[in-house]
Design a protein around this motif. Structure first.
Motif, PDB file in Angstrom:
ATOM      1  N   VAL A  53       0.908  -5.901  -6.464  1.00 46.05           N
ATOM      2  CA  VAL A  53      -0.159  -5.448  -5.960  1.00 46.05           C
ATOM      3  C   VAL A  53      -0.583  -4.772  -4.769  1.00 46.05           C
ATOM      4  N   LYS A  54       0.318  -5.328  -3.712  1.00 42.34           N
ATOM      5  CA  LYS A  54       0.363  -4.897  -2.278  1.00 42.34           C
ATOM      6  C   LYS A  54       1.207  -3.549  -2.335  1.00 42.34           C
ATOM      7  N   TRP A  55       1.955  -3.255  -3.359  1.00 43.46           N
ATOM      8  CA  TRP A  55       2.679  -2.027  -3.214  1.00 43.46           C
ATOM      9  C   TRP A  55       1.782  -0.986  -4.156  1.00 43.46           C
ATOM     10  N   LEU A  56       1.071  -1.500  -4.952  1.00 41.59           N
ATOM     11  CA  LEU A  56       0.187  -0.516  -5.612  1.00 41.59           C
ATOM     12  C   LEU A  56      -0.906  -0.060  -4.603  1.00 41.59           C
ATOM     13  N   LEU A  57      -1.341  -1.000  -3.905  1.00 43.38           N
ATOM     14  CA  LEU A  57      -2.516  -0.493  -2.893  1.00 43.38           C
ATOM     15  C   LEU A  57      -2.152   0.056  -2.042  1.00 43.38           C
ATOM     16  N   GLY A  58      -0.843  -0.020  -1.466  1.00 39.12           N
ATOM     17  CA  GLY A  58       0.031   0.995  -0.547  1.00 39.12           C
ATOM     18  C   GLY A  58      -0.364  -0.050   1.062  1.00 39.12           C
ATOM     19  N   ARG A  59      -0.259  -1.235   1.042  1.00 38.61           N
ATOM     20  CA  ARG A  59      -0.429  -1.986   2.318  1.00 38.61           C
ATOM     21  C   ARG A  59       0.784  -2.212   2.768  1.00 38.61           C
TER      22      ARG A  59
END
Length: 126
Positions: free
Chosen positions: A120-126
């Motif tokens: 999820v962090k990778w998909l949201l770019g964080r």
């Protein structure tokens, strides 16, 4: 359970209704005494509640539902005699296996959580 067929009876006789009401009143009297006599020692007030419960239970057990309750408890005790209880060693092993299984499953779920959180962090770019 009992294998014999019983005829359904009416809701109960008037005598049984009186016994039910008396049993409830005795229990309520014990609870009332607990609060009404607040200056008494706690142990004595507790005995008032226990006395009310015992007296109410005795009156209830003389009713038709009390007879059914006694029969149910006797049959339950008879069935408990048929149970094969595990030895102390068997119970210990089973407990250890359950602890291990719960630990492994919780670690697997924690791993899934870390992977999903990273995704999820990778998909949201964080």
């Amino acid at each position: 359970m009992n294998s014999k067929v019983e005829q359904s009876k009416a809701a109960g006789s008037a005598g049984d209704l009186v016994k039910y009401v008396l049993a409830v009143l005795l229990v309520a009297a014990g609870v009332f005494a607990f609060y009404w006599f607040g200056q008494w020692p706690a142990a004595l007030r507790g005995l008032a509640v226990i006395g009310g419960l015992i007296a109410g239970g005795v009156v209830f057990m003389t009713s038709a539902k009390g007879a059914q309750t006694r029969e149910f408890l006797a049959e339950s005790r008879f069935e408990l005699r048929k149970v094969v209880w595990p030895t102390r060693q068997e119970a210990g092993r089973a407990t250890l296996m359950i602890i291990i299984a719960v630990t492994v499953i919780s670690l697997i779920l924690a791993g899934f959580d870390v992977v999903i959180q990273a995704g999820v962090k990778w998909l949201l770019g964080r």
